[in-house]
Design a protein around this motif. Structure first.
Motif, mmCIF file in Angstrom:
data_model
loop_
_atom_site.group_PDB
_atom_site.id
_atom_site.type_symbol
_atom_site.label_atom_id
_atom_site.label_comp_id
_atom_site.label_asym_id
_atom_site.label_seq_id
_atom_site.Cartn_x
_atom_site.Cartn_y
_atom_site.Cartn_z
ATOM 1 N N UNK A 159 -1.193 -4.666 1.575
ATOM 2 C CA UNK A 159 -1.304 -4.230 2.974
ATOM 3 C C UNK A 159 -0.630 -2.881 3.192
ATOM 4 N N UNK A 160 0.556 -2.723 2.628
ATOM 5 C CA UNK A 160 1.273 -1.451 2.790
ATOM 6 C C UNK A 160 0.550 -0.311 2.081
ATOM 7 N N UNK A 161 0.037 -0.583 0.886
ATOM 8 C CA UNK A 161 -0.688 0.451 0.144
ATOM 9 C C UNK A 161 -1.931 0.874 0.921
ATOM 10 N N UNK A 162 -2.660 -0.088 1.444
ATOM 11 C CA UNK A 162 -3.852 0.246 2.233
ATOM 12 C C UNK A 162 -3.478 1.084 3.452
ATOM 13 N N UNK A 163 -2.360 0.746 4.064
ATOM 14 C CA UNK A 163 -1.942 1.485 5.259
ATOM 15 C C UNK A 163 -1.564 2.928 4.930
ATOM 16 N N UNK A 164 -0.763 3.126 3.886
ATOM 17 C CA UNK A 164 -0.311 4.484 3.585
ATOM 18 C C UNK A 164 -1.373 5.342 2.928
ATOM 19 N N UNK A 165 -2.388 4.705 2.341
ATOM 20 C CA UNK A 165 -3.447 5.489 1.688
ATOM 21 C C UNK A 165 -4.704 5.580 2.537
ATOM 22 N N UNK A 223 4.671 6.776 -2.354
ATOM 23 C CA UNK A 223 5.055 5.482 -1.791
ATOM 24 C C UNK A 223 4.092 4.387 -2.256
ATOM 25 N N UNK A 224 2.801 4.660 -2.244
ATOM 26 C CA UNK A 224 1.809 3.681 -2.691
ATOM 27 C C UNK A 224 2.024 3.340 -4.167
ATOM 28 N N UNK A 225 2.243 4.358 -4.978
ATOM 29 C CA UNK A 225 2.471 4.123 -6.407
ATOM 30 C C UNK A 225 3.756 3.325 -6.633
ATOM 31 N N UNK A 226 4.762 3.613 -5.852
ATOM 32 C CA UNK A 226 6.027 2.887 -5.964
ATOM 33 C C UNK A 226 5.842 1.408 -5.614
ATOM 34 N N UNK A 227 5.110 1.135 -4.544
ATOM 35 C CA UNK A 227 4.832 -0.249 -4.161
ATOM 36 C C UNK A 227 4.065 -0.981 -5.265
ATOM 37 N N UNK A 228 3.089 -0.300 -5.826
ATOM 38 C CA UNK A 228 2.284 -0.910 -6.875
ATOM 39 C C UNK A 228 3.125 -1.157 -8.128
#
Length: 153
Positions: free
Chosen positions: A92-98, A37-42
């Protein structure tokens, strides 16, 4: 102990082992899903950067940042603000999921650095972003200012 008791006990042990293995698989799968999910957001953000290269590094080049051009054109500046909002949301989402992973923080800080002039301006609504992003924002601005000072010296 009779055979029946031994069989019952071994069934319980096997069930507990199976439960443990299932739990470990669940944790691994959950961690992998977060990473994906983090990679997808990035990747979505990077696609935006490729689609709008004039917004992707507005604080550069150091001697003539494109931010100034954007700032002087109300329509372009508004579009740029939406662009940065997408970066902020993704960060923000990446920080949250990671769980605030150090490597992700470093990557996101580097991306924020490209927008340091806007992020330190009065136009950036810092109160709209999550507290976890505040530290990254400050670090990105410091990195940019250090780079600028080195270039001037």
């Amino acid at each position: 102990m009779n055979t029946s008791e031994i069989l019952s006990l071994s069934s319980i042990v096997i069930a507990l082992l199976a439960l443990g293995v299932t739990f470990l698989q669940y944790r691994t799968t959950k961690k992998q899903a977060k990473s994906i999910h983090a990679k997808s957001l990035y990747m979505q953000y990077l696609k935006l950067a490729f689609d709008y290269p004039n917004y992707s590094s507005a604080s550069y080049p150091l001697n003539a940042p494109t931010y100034k051009e954007l700032f002087n054109n109300a329509e372009k500046f508004e579009q740029y603000e939406y662009y940065v909002a997408q970066l902020i949301l993704a960060a923000e989402e990446i920080l949250e999921v990671t769980d605030n992973n150090d490597k992700w923080e470093e990557t996101l800080c580097d991306q924020l650095k490209y927008h340091a002039l806007y992020l330190k301006s009065e136009y950036f609504p810092c109160h709209h972003s999550h507290a976890s992003l505040h530290k990254l924002r400050i670090n990105a601005i410091k990195k940019y200012e250090l780079e600028l000072a080195e270039k001037r010296s």
